[in-house]
Design a protein around this motif. Sequence first.
Motif, mmCIF file in Angstrom:
data_model
loop_
_atom_site.group_PDB
_atom_site.id
_atom_site.type_symbol
_atom_site.label_atom_id
_atom_site.label_comp_id
_atom_site.label_asym_id
_atom_site.label_seq_id
_atom_site.Cartn_x
_atom_site.Cartn_y
_atom_site.Cartn_z
ATOM 1 N N ALA A 203 1.071 -1.495 -0.144
ATOM 2 C CA ALA A 203 0.117 -0.190 0.099
ATOM 3 C C ALA A 203 0.929 1.467 -0.200
ATOM 4 O O ALA A 203 2.548 1.300 0.016
ATOM 5 C CB ALA A 203 -1.249 -0.153 1.140
ATOM 6 N N ARG A 204 -0.272 3.007 -0.290
ATOM 7 C CA ARG A 204 0.691 3.626 -0.612
ATOM 8 C C ARG A 204 -0.026 4.532 0.040
ATOM 9 O O ARG A 204 -0.596 4.897 0.040
ATOM 10 C CB ARG A 204 1.340 4.104 -2.052
ATOM 11 C CG ARG A 204 2.324 2.484 -2.989
ATOM 12 C CD ARG A 204 3.377 2.946 -1.854
ATOM 13 N NE ARG A 204 4.370 1.623 -2.401
ATOM 14 C CZ ARG A 204 4.871 0.842 -2.404
ATOM 15 N NH1 ARG A 204 3.845 0.047 -1.328
ATOM 16 N NH2 ARG A 204 5.681 -0.254 -3.091
ATOM 17 N N GLY A 205 0.849 5.748 0.584
ATOM 18 C CA GLY A 205 0.038 6.638 1.069
ATOM 19 C C GLY A 205 -1.002 6.662 2.040
ATOM 20 O O GLY A 205 -0.607 6.128 2.815
ATOM 21 N N GLN A 206 -2.232 7.487 1.794
ATOM 22 C CA GLN A 206 -3.194 7.499 2.837
ATOM 23 C C GLN A 206 -4.213 5.463 2.732
ATOM 24 O O GLN A 206 -4.696 5.836 3.953
ATOM 25 C CB GLN A 206 -4.285 8.227 2.309
ATOM 26 C CG GLN A 206 -3.875 10.068 2.816
ATOM 27 C CD GLN A 206 -3.439 10.304 3.943
ATOM 28 O OE1 GLN A 206 -4.186 10.616 4.231
ATOM 29 N NE2 GLN A 206 -2.119 10.561 4.198
ATOM 30 N N GLY A 207 -3.921 4.996 2.131
ATOM 31 C CA GLY A 207 -3.935 3.738 2.052
ATOM 32 C C GLY A 207 -3.360 3.070 2.712
ATOM 33 O O GLY A 207 -3.166 1.503 3.161
ATOM 34 N N ARG A 208 -1.980 2.958 3.470
ATOM 35 C CA ARG A 208 -0.700 2.312 4.536
ATOM 36 C C ARG A 208 -1.180 2.675 5.688
ATOM 37 O O ARG A 208 -0.931 3.367 6.320
ATOM 38 C CB ARG A 208 0.590 3.178 4.282
ATOM 39 C CG ARG A 208 1.564 1.471 4.642
ATOM 40 C CD ARG A 208 2.664 2.413 3.655
ATOM 41 N NE ARG A 208 4.235 1.835 4.286
ATOM 42 C CZ ARG A 208 4.954 0.985 3.585
ATOM 43 N NH1 ARG A 208 3.898 0.847 2.425
ATOM 44 N NH2 ARG A 208 5.308 0.219 3.709
ATOM 45 N N ALA A 209 -2.886 2.003 6.302
ATOM 46 C CA ALA A 209 -2.870 2.015 7.539
ATOM 47 C C ALA A 209 -3.357 2.727 8.313
ATOM 48 O O ALA A 209 -2.467 3.437 9.048
ATOM 49 C CB ALA A 209 -1.562 1.175 8.469
ATOM 50 N N ASN A 210 -4.435 3.508 7.569
ATOM 51 C CA ASN A 210 -4.923 4.405 8.004
ATOM 52 C C ASN A 210 -6.267 4.551 8.756
ATOM 53 O O ASN A 210 -6.993 3.359 8.888
ATOM 54 C CB ASN A 210 -5.667 5.550 6.561
ATOM 55 C CG ASN A 210 -6.147 6.290 7.211
ATOM 56 O OD1 ASN A 210 -6.185 6.815 8.229
ATOM 57 N ND2 ASN A 210 -5.671 7.529 5.736
ATOM 58 N N SER A 211 -5.952 5.053 10.177
ATOM 59 C CA SER A 211 -7.079 5.750 10.969
ATOM 60 C C SER A 211 -7.041 7.053 11.428
ATOM 61 O O SER A 211 -6.246 7.768 10.989
ATOM 62 C CB SER A 211 -7.365 4.435 12.037
ATOM 63 O OG SER A 211 -7.847 4.697 12.985
ATOM 64 N N GLY A 212 -7.637 7.537 12.786
ATOM 65 C CA GLY A 212 -7.062 8.634 13.265
ATOM 66 C C GLY A 212 -7.860 8.653 14.361
ATOM 67 O O GLY A 212 -9.049 7.853 14.850
ATOM 68 N N VAL A 213 -7.785 9.288 15.463
ATOM 69 C CA VAL A 213 -8.587 10.118 16.607
ATOM 70 C C VAL A 213 -8.810 11.395 16.524
ATOM 71 O O VAL A 213 -7.782 12.336 16.592
ATOM 72 C CB VAL A 213 -7.436 10.098 17.504
ATOM 73 C CG1 VAL A 213 -7.924 9.949 19.097
ATOM 74 C CG2 VAL A 213 -6.484 9.327 18.108
ATOM 75 N N TYR A 214 -10.779 11.518 16.493
ATOM 76 C CA TYR A 214 -10.543 12.700 16.154
ATOM 77 C C TYR A 214 -11.057 12.938 17.264
ATOM 78 O O TYR A 214 -12.503 12.455 18.035
ATOM 79 C CB TYR A 214 -12.188 11.828 15.320
ATOM 80 C CG TYR A 214 -11.671 12.112 13.702
ATOM 81 C CD1 TYR A 214 -12.439 13.992 13.019
ATOM 82 C CD2 TYR A 214 -11.653 11.556 13.093
ATOM 83 C CE1 TYR A 214 -11.724 14.042 11.996
ATOM 84 C CE2 TYR A 214 -11.756 12.225 11.826
ATOM 85 C CZ TYR A 214 -11.740 13.528 10.777
ATOM 86 O OH TYR A 214 -11.702 13.447 9.937
ATOM 87 N N ILE A 215 -10.951 13.914 18.091
ATOM 88 C CA ILE A 215 -10.798 15.059 19.100
ATOM 89 C C ILE A 215 -12.333 15.689 19.043
ATOM 90 O O ILE A 215 -12.860 15.897 17.994
ATOM 91 C CB ILE A 215 -10.023 15.495 19.854
ATOM 92 C CG1 ILE A 215 -8.401 15.145 19.658
ATOM 93 C CG2 ILE A 215 -9.907 16.642 21.023
ATOM 94 C CD1 ILE A 215 -8.161 13.241 20.808
ATOM 95 N N ASN A 316 -12.466 5.055 10.813
ATOM 96 C CA ASN A 316 -12.552 3.889 10.819
ATOM 97 C C ASN A 316 -12.028 4.070 9.046
ATOM 98 O O ASN A 316 -13.049 4.549 7.886
ATOM 99 C CB ASN A 316 -13.358 2.997 9.803
ATOM 100 C CG ASN A 316 -13.782 1.331 9.593
ATOM 101 O OD1 ASN A 316 -12.616 1.069 8.903
ATOM 102 N ND2 ASN A 316 -14.741 0.695 9.875
ATOM 103 N N HIS A 317 -10.796 3.541 8.797
ATOM 104 C CA HIS A 317 -10.666 4.284 6.996
ATOM 105 C C HIS A 317 -10.422 2.461 6.032
ATOM 106 O O HIS A 317 -10.157 2.361 5.002
ATOM 107 C CB HIS A 317 -9.317 4.836 6.891
ATOM 108 C CG HIS A 317 -9.410 5.766 6.073
ATOM 109 N ND1 HIS A 317 -8.887 5.513 4.761
ATOM 110 C CD2 HIS A 317 -9.267 7.452 5.559
ATOM 111 C CE1 HIS A 317 -8.486 6.052 3.290
ATOM 112 N NE2 HIS A 317 -9.023 7.587 4.418
ATOM 113 N N GLY A 318 -10.745 1.565 6.507
ATOM 114 C CA GLY A 318 -11.057 0.692 6.120
ATOM 115 C C GLY A 318 -9.339 0.036 6.380
ATOM 116 O O GLY A 318 -9.247 -1.358 5.433
ATOM 117 N N ASN A 319 -8.836 0.056 6.861
ATOM 118 C CA ASN A 319 -7.200 -0.747 7.916
ATOM 119 C C ASN A 319 -7.578 -0.996 8.465
ATOM 120 O O ASN A 319 -8.377 -0.186 10.191
ATOM 121 C CB ASN A 319 -6.428 -0.428 7.405
ATOM 122 C CG ASN A 319 -5.834 0.324 5.622
ATOM 123 O OD1 ASN A 319 -5.836 2.094 6.039
ATOM 124 N ND2 ASN A 319 -6.956 -0.152 4.991
#
Length: 351
Positions: A203-215, A316-319
């Motif tokens: 995977a590359r860029g934003q497709g490589r283990a993407n998530s996030g903590v949305y404060i 949830n970004h699919g990863n």
Amino acid sequence: MRRLAFWALFLTAIPQTSLLSAAEGNSPKAVTTVAEADADFAVQGEYLGTARNACGRCESIGLQVIAMGKGEFHAVEYRGGLPGYGWPIGGERIKYQGQRDGDAIRLTSEGRQLLLTGGQASITAGEKGEWSVGQAAKVTRQSPTLGLRAPCNATVLFDGTNTDQWKDGKLDGDLLKEGTETKEAFGDFQLHLEFMLPYMPNARGQGRANSGVYIQSRYEVQVLDSFGLEGAINECGSLYTQRRPDLNMCLPPLAWQTYDITFFGPRFDSEGKKAQNARITVLHNGVPVQNNVDVIAKTGGGAQEGPSHLVTKLQNHGNPVRYRNVWLVNYGHPQPVCSQPLAAIETPLKK
């Protein structure tokens, strides 16, 4: 184990007999356990050693080696040590590219060659690599806040036993899956969480283990496999699309990492007009990467700013990013009008 500065550091030998075939790593799937990983995973990681500089003097160096799939690799050499351990912010970075050659990995940069085998790295120079420049050995670092226990005044959001504090929370064994949000909304707080990125070499860029903590569902602290990258505005430790991390402290995938976040929400006057920006401090693996900075607006697809306190989400970004040991110290819900500037946020952790 030796305690070195912020980090626990371990030398690691890589037995060749334990490696899977490199061909097994060519699938685009996300690998979530070391047992499923390919031979390239065992080479990927951090190395620490010494090399001669242009003046002929020995100096510390660090290497970050990144598996790119199908036996391809990138690597970065850091003069002075590794990020967070000796390398000066903004210091020299030498980039290499190469591929697997049997049991060895051969990479090149302009006028330099890098050979990786058996958990060791050799750097040579010259047209044919005739001059030995340096050596390094594979190491494993751990965040000093890994496994940090919740203080008595904390709300334990996840301890591996249930998802009672989360809306639509789902377990993967004793780990929390991405794609959930807290049931309770908080105003100002200190948050500790631990996350593990899947291994996705193809995977590359934003497709490589993407998530996030949305404060507060508004402000995203990016979660991404940014190991070995420069630390861009959309990479791990960034305030997504708004502010890059001061230092890229991302560890390799399948290593447990930590965020320690201190957040003070925006202040609004009695008419609902914003009087002060939100402020945030983020420690990534124990190192400040956002240090008491203004959050000037919502980030990315976050909810619009307002005086109400919203829930915090794990995107949830699919990863398949996994979380554990999540707790929060609630500083309360301040009055809507704040006539004085917020005091500087002190980092919650000390050396």
